[in-house]
Design an enzyme around this catalytic site. Structure first.
Site, short mmCIF file in Angstrom:
data_model
loop_
_atom_site.label_atom_id
_atom_site.label_comp_id
_atom_site.label_asym_id
_atom_site.label_seq_id
_atom_site.Cartn_x
_atom_site.Cartn_y
_atom_site.Cartn_z
N THR A 157 -3.39 20.46 11.93
CA THR A 157 -2.11 20.59 11.24
C THR A 157 -1.14 21.43 12.06
O THR A 157 0.03 21.08 12.25
CB THR A 157 -2.31 21.21 9.84
OG1 THR A 157 -3.13 20.32 9.05
CG2 THR A 157 -0.98 21.42 9.13
N GLY A 174 -7.16 18.14 9.43
CA GLY A 174 -7.87 19.39 9.66
C GLY A 174 -6.88 20.54 9.74
O GLY A 174 -5.68 20.35 9.97
N CYS A 175 -7.39 21.76 9.57
CA CYS A 175 -6.49 22.92 9.59
C CYS A 175 -5.90 23.15 10.98
O CYS A 175 -4.68 23.29 11.13
CB CYS A 175 -7.22 24.16 9.08
SG CYS A 175 -8.81 24.50 9.88
N TYR A 176 -6.75 23.18 12.01
CA TYR A 176 -6.22 23.36 13.37
C TYR A 176 -5.29 22.20 13.77
O TYR A 176 -4.21 22.44 14.33
CB TYR A 176 -7.37 23.45 14.38
CG TYR A 176 -8.21 24.70 14.33
CD1 TYR A 176 -7.68 25.94 14.64
CD2 TYR A 176 -9.56 24.62 14.00
CE1 TYR A 176 -8.46 27.09 14.63
CE2 TYR A 176 -10.35 25.76 13.99
CZ TYR A 176 -9.80 26.99 14.30
OH TYR A 176 -10.59 28.12 14.28
#
Length: 314
Positions: free
Chosen positions: A117, A113-115
């Site tokens: 990462t 996921g972006c967060y």
């Protein structure tokens, strides 16, 4: 011979950005479905079975269905949804953390996921090195551009210019928490406070640390060394020395960036620290990560097709 690639969900935000990064690349032969076939089960099954590699840019349940449709094919899969990030038999697609050799050999790779990462890039190396304890109740404060919420949130923000800040995840059960906990090696899920701001792309992930209160926490200098060493483990992550700056800006520039910068800020007596990651939620947080994993799985140069704008710039 070109590698046959199918993007299931190519019309969504993540799929479109993956297509942009593949433009002009003759290593791949894209398998394309027209609008009338995109949701047709037979057409999707045929495409999944015809592909050497498939990238899933789908909601979680549709991603699980795609994996079912691909059964028996031997097709390698990169899943950009959250459906398989902590699932048995799937490799977590964070090369700097998991190892490129592991991803290169995997059949099933789940994009982070972006967060997570940003959070994992900051916290996991320090926990692994024994500079932060695994059993501390960590807090994560983060803001993202609205593109991370898909077409519905994009439409909401672009049709209502009065939205200045959207706090969400207030039920404390955000779907990113299991991967944050597992891949940082934590005893407890962090308290996660995500928000969306009126910028199309980009994000800041902020982990505050009251070092004086954390048992066994390492010294700031050692933390800096650890994060710098982690960042040196590849071309897409950098560690930025804090210097004397009093602010870290997010600009709504609109251009894609597949890198991530890590920052450590400490007060004068080094009793308090803020760890901050800056990345593009559609880049290293989504489409860029999928292309990075695709390159590694195909034995190609890791950064081919990626957008390498300097992430540490203001």
């Amino acid at each position: 011979m070109a590698i046959r690639l199918f993007i299931d969900g190519a019309a969504g935000t993540t799929g479109l950005e993956i297509r942009e990064r593949l433009a002009g690349r003759d290593e791949f032969a894209l398998i394309l479905l027209d609008d009338s076939q995109r949701k047709d089960e037979t057409a999707r099954r045929d495409a999944l079975h015809a592909a050497d590699i498939a990238i899933l840019c789908l909601p979680d349940e549709a991603a699980k269905e795609a994996v079912r449709l691909a059964q028996g094919s031997g097709t390698r899969i990169i899943d950009a949804s959250s459906a398989h990030r902590v699932a048995e038999g799937w490799t977590y697609g964070f090369p700097e953390l998991i190892g490129r050799e592991t991803i290169a050999a995997a059949q099933f790779v789940s994009n982070p996921g972006c967060y997570p990462t940003g959070f994992l890039g900051l916290v996991a190396p320090l926990v692994r090195a024994g500079l932060l304890p695994a059993d501390w109740p960590y807090t994560v404060n983060a803001v993202s551009g609205y593109s991370g919420g898909g077409n519905t949130l994009i439409e909401r923000f672009e049709s209502d210019p009065d939205i200045a800040f959207r706090a969400y995840g207030l039920s404390m059960g955000h779907k990113h928490l299991p991967e944050m906990r597992k891949f940082a090696g934590l005893a407890h899920p962090p308290v996660f406070s995500p928000a969306v701001v009126p910028a199309f792309r980009g994000m800041l992930v902020d982990v505050p640390l009251p070092l004086a209160a954390i048992p066994g926490a390492g010294r700031v200098g050692k933390m800096r060394e650890c994060l710098a060493e982690f960042a040196a483990n590849g071309p897409l992550v950098t560690f930025a020395e804090a210097g004397s700056t009093e602010e870290l800006l997010h600009r709504d520039e609109g251009s894609a960036d597949d890198t991530m910068s890590l920052h450590l800020y400490a007060n004068a007596d080094e009793t308090q620290v803020r760890l901050i990651a800056r990345l593009d939620n559609l880049g290293k947080g989504a489409s860029g990560a999928a292309i990075q994993n695709l390159n590694i799985m195909c034995g190609l140069p890791e950064t081919t097709g990626l957008r390498l704008r300097a992430s540490g710039s203001a």
